[in-house]
Write a protein that holds these residues in place. Structure first.
Motif, short mmCIF file in Angstrom:
data_model
loop_
_atom_site.label_atom_id
_atom_site.label_comp_id
_atom_site.label_asym_id
_atom_site.label_seq_id
_atom_site.Cartn_x
_atom_site.Cartn_y
_atom_site.Cartn_z
N SER B 83 68.21 24.83 43.45
CA SER B 83 66.77 24.62 43.62
C SER B 83 66.12 24.79 42.25
CB SER B 83 66.22 25.66 44.60
OG SER B 83 66.39 26.94 44.03
N ALA B 84 64.81 24.66 42.19
CA ALA B 84 64.12 24.79 40.92
C ALA B 84 64.30 26.19 40.36
CB ALA B 84 62.64 24.47 41.09
N GLU B 85 64.30 27.17 41.25
CA GLU B 85 64.40 28.55 40.79
C GLU B 85 65.82 28.90 40.37
OE1 GLU B 85 63.21 32.98 42.41
OE2 GLU B 85 62.86 31.23 43.67
N HIS B 86 66.77 28.43 41.17
CA HIS B 86 68.18 28.66 40.84
C HIS B 86 68.83 27.30 40.68
CE1 HIS B 86 67.67 32.88 41.96
NE2 HIS B 86 67.08 32.47 43.06
N VAL B 87 68.92 26.83 39.43
CA VAL B 87 69.34 25.44 39.21
C VAL B 87 70.74 25.15 39.76
CG1 VAL B 87 68.02 24.37 37.40
CG2 VAL B 87 69.58 26.23 36.83
#
Lengths: 546, 316
Positions: B83-87
């Motif tokens: 995700s954007a937070e955890h690429v």
């Protein structure tokens, strides 16, 4: 002790699973059985290679134990649903004082070789198992019986140099063919409950004439008889002359030995295997098994508890119960059970498994309830912990490393101390390390009950000097309560055991973590698959439907 | 070959090697400048160098690549897809996979580099000594080498890792040195053999005899005339081996006996992520560490290939 050996089995599974690729039995040519309604038919179960020959007293691990339980009968049978002990071979077990017991047997109970089960079959079998020179793993179950010390070898345990003083225990005496008496050294209120464990099974006369013949084709008095045993499968068939109350439903059971539990799982999904006694942990993730095997799985709490032992070798932890409670409180058991263990375990609220009579919820109180703020406050108040707190576990057991890391992460995140997971390469090394006080901080512990009694979760683990007392817990009050409970009658005993458990809540030698559950899966050919309180599928009740 | 020219000059007695070379640059190109020329024109060299640079930077300063703490595990965010937070998503423990992968480079690179340096030093010393002096010394060193050579590297690694386990909480460097020591002890014989072979090839050359006739001492002969002409094959093999050592470290970690907490190792993370059920539930946990491991090994092997092509075209 059983928990130790069971852990090894799981360990063997997982390490093989890592190395081997799936090589599921594609050559299985299982003919679908005609629908036979209530009885008949053949089933296959996954098995594993027993460590020892299938002698009741020598089998203390699941691979042999599961098969053994299917073909031996004992004095007492544990109810599949409630774990209540029910009389099986025994007509009655009577005592006035919890120290002198008279066992009367049912008449006409037959071994598979046609001979009748008599009192001397029990007494001989027990003397054989207890005697140190026979090196039976189940020997320690006979510790309470009078004369047990006399059948042990000299100081150094060397039976050649210092043979035992006697070859039979003075506490056992045959009265007539169907009656014998048991005398114990101390009062043991729950002895009848213990007698359902497989180490207490009778042995036929032929065992003592020809032990090798027995090992090739073991003989018991159970609903199934052994047809053949090989390194790839163990075949049991229904015993026609079985006269007990728990007859088999199916005609034939084949324990197929898998090297890799993942392959067994694939076979159940494909319908090549009927019963899988343990769904591999990685298939539990995200409930994948529920969609693979819709309505063909069951879970049950299995009389087994996972807990954290605070090392007695750690000076900071040793005399600081508040610090231990703070650490326990900072662990979010629910998150671990849900995420790391995929709901295959439930958060523990006490030191005794819910499956046994006498269990009381919340014995651990708020020390087992996750509360980061409270934990931190108690931690500060208790003076904190200097240096690195370690959690040691053997990494060859399934999930041990993941659980250990999760515990440490939570302690670190919530208490602001440095907690580190210390993996030990295998189980034997881990045990040696515990025995030599090598580990400070905390270490992994687990207990699988031997018989369904609250006593089995307390005495072997927390009594002063007990074999599995890894926390070196020594409380005179606790010992006193156990002694009183052992002398009391059943209902009173339970309340005394509960008081003893409450002592653990005060002194906090260990932190309960989770109660384990067993997850069993089956093919669409069978029904009525139940899990007994030990977490093993009840083979006798399984029905073939398609 | 450079030294025949060098010797020819030094017969006149005075000029140091550096000057002599620059003086004769137009006529006589050294092996090394030839090699550099050919390397420059090899795209494989540039690709692998770029990759290696990135990994080296990652190993030296992981903070440049990520601000996340690779040790911060939060079960509330476990096994999330990228995700954007955890690429790269999160692991079963709720670790940030990207941070783990970035911090994992250090262990692999350290093991690879240090083992290579170690095997090169031990291997070349042993190879030079046994090749140059010959006789009983050669026989002795060669037999010792064969003893270690007969034991497969991975088997030796497994045995040694079992026997010498690090204590709880031992740091990254001491753990890495432990693995490196094992790999060096069992990895040097192949390089020593290689070195000995090339020394035997170089030793009978005229320029060596000439230097000897002029009264050069044994150490001078070895350092000035033999080593520079015998070292090329070893550089090639050592570079390729570097990738192999990284793979061996990952294998040991995969088996649970290599690096361990608090060291972060790709092999460890791969091992944790590789059970079948977990691959179904969280494939990113397995994919990214594997990808980085493969890329690193590939980069070093590619570099080794390029160097080999450049300095020893015969082997192509």
């Amino acid at each position: 002790m059983r928990a130790r050996s069971r852990a090894m089995v799981v360990a063997a599974f997982t390490s093989v699973a890592l190395l081997a690729t799936a090589c599921g039995g594609g050559d299985s040519t299982e003919e679908p059985q005609a629908s036979t309604g209530q009885g008949g038919g053949e089933i296959t179960i996954n098995g594993c290679t027993p460590e020892n020959p299938l002698i009741p007293g020598g089998t203390s691990e699941v691979c042999g134990g599961n098969v053994l339980d299917a073909f031996v009968s004992k004095l007492v049978h544990y109810n599949v649903d409630t774990a209540e002990p029910e009389m099986d071979i025994a007509e009655s077990i009577e005592t006035e004082d919890n120290q002198n017991f008279t066992v009367t047997l049912k008449q006409g109970y037959k071994f598979h070789d046609g001979t009748e089960v008599k009192a001397k079959n029990f007494v001989d079998a027990w003397n054989f198992t207890a005697a140190a020179e026979n090196a039976q793993a189940g020997s320690y179950f006979f510790t309470p019986i009078e004369g047990f010390d006399d059948v042990q070898c000299g100081d150094d345990g060397d039976c050649d140099a210092n043979p035992a003083e006697a070859d039979s225990m003075s506490g056992l005496a045959v009265v007539d063919d169907y009656t014998f008496t048991i005398t114990t050294t101390e009062k043991v209120s729950n002895l009848p409950v213990r007698l359902g464990y497989s180490a207490f099974a009778p042995l036929p006369d032929s065992f003592f004439d020809d032990q090798e013949g027995y090992e090739a084709k073991p003989i018991g008095a159970g609903p199934f008889q052994v047809e053949s045993i090989s390194s790839t499968e163990m075949v049991l068939t229904k015993f026609a002359d079985y006269s007990g109350d728990y007859p088999a439903t199916v005609d034939k059971v084949t324990y197929r030995i898998y090297q890799d539990i993942s392959a067994a799982y694939a076979d159940v999904v494909a319908g090549n295997l009927d019963i899988l006694d343990q769904v591999p942990p990685d298939n539990l993730i995200g409930d994948a098994y529920l969609s693979d095997l819709p309505d063909r799985t069951a879970q049950r709490e299995a009389g087994s508890i996972r807990y954290i032992t605070f090392s007695p070798a750690d000076e900071q932890l040793a005399d600081n119960p508040d610090l231990r409670k703070a650490i326990s409180m900072s662990i979010d058991r629910a998150a671990i059970a849900q995420t790391v263990l995929s709901n295959s375990e439930v958060p523990a609220t006490g030191w005794v498994s819910p499956v046994v009579d006498g269990y009381q919820p919340n014995a651990c109180g708020e020390a087992c309830v996750f509360d980061a703020a409270k934990a931190k406050a108690l931690y500060e108040q208790a003076g904190g912990y200097e240096g690195t707190l370690t959690y040691t576990a053997n990494t060859d057991g399934a999930g041990n490393q993941q659980i250990g890391e999760a515990i440490c992460n939570q302690i670190s995140n919530n208490l602001g101390l440095d907690c580190q997971f210390n993996g030990v390469v295998d189980f034997a090394t881990f045990n040696n390390g515990i025995d030599s006080d090598e580990y400070t901080g905390m270490f992994r512990s687990g207990w699988q009950m031997d018989y369904p009694s609250i006593e089995n979760f307390l005495a072997p683990i927390y009594q002063e000097g007990a074999d599995s007392n890894w926390s070196d817990y020594a409380s005179p009050r606790f010992n006193e309560l156990l002694a009183q409970a052992a002398a009391a009658d059943e209902s009173e005993a339970n309340s005394l055991y509960q008081q003893a458990e409450a002592e653990l809540g005060k002194d906090f030698p260990t932190a309960p973590l989770t109660y384990r559950k067993t997850t069993v899966a089956w093919s669409d050919r069978v029904s009525n698959v139940k899990i007994n309180p030990f977490g093993v599928p009840d083979v006798a009740g399984v029905q073939v439907t398609g | 070959m450079t030294d025949p020219a060098g010797i020819a000059v030094s017969e006149f007695g005075t000029q140091p090697a550096g000057e002599e070379r620059s003086a004769g640059q137009d006529q006589v190109r050294s092996l090394w400048s030839d090699a550099w020329d050919s390397l420059r024109r090899n795209p494989l060299f540039w690709v692998s160098s770029a990759l290696i640079l990135v990994f080296l930077l990652m190993a030296a300063a992981p903070q440049l690549f990520t601000s996340a703490d690779p040790f911060y595990g939060d079960l509330a965010v476990a096994r999330q897809p990228p995700s954007a937070e955890h690429v790269f998503g999160t692991s079963s423990q709720g670790y940030d996979v990207y941070a783990r992968v970035v911090y994992g480079a250090r262990a692999s690179i350290m093991v690879g580099l240090l083992t290579t340096v170690g095997t090169v030093v031990v291997g070349s010393v042993v190879g030079l000594v046994s090749g140059f002096y010959g006789g009983w010394l050669d026989a002795l060193l060669s037999r010792i080498g064969e003893v270690f050579f007969a034991i497969p590297l991975l088997l030796a690694g497994i045995l040694a890792a079992y026997l010498f386990q690090p204590g709880p909480g031992s740091g990254l460097v001491s753990q890495v040195l432990r693995v490196v020591a094992v790999l060096v002890v069992f990895g040097w014989p192949s390089l020593a053999r290689l070195m000995r072979g090339s020394v035997l090839q170089v030793k009978p050359n005229d320029y060596v005899n000439a230097a000897r006739a002029l009264g050069a001492s044994a150490p001078r002969l070895i350092v000035r005339h033999i080593l520079p002409n015998a070292v090329a094959p070893m550089i090639v093999v050592a570079t390729i081996n570097l990738g192999t050592y990284i793979a061996v470290e990952a294998t040991l970690a995969f088996l649970g006996i290599g690096l361990r907490d608090p060291a972060i190792s790709w092999g460890n993370d791969i091992s944790i992520a590789s059970s079948i059920g977990l691959v179904r539930a969280a494939p990113h946990m397995l994919l990214f560490p594997s990808l980085f491991l493969s890329l690193t090994v590939l980069a070093f092997i590619m570099l080794g290939d390029a160097v080999r092509d450049a300095i020893d075209p015969k082997l192509r």
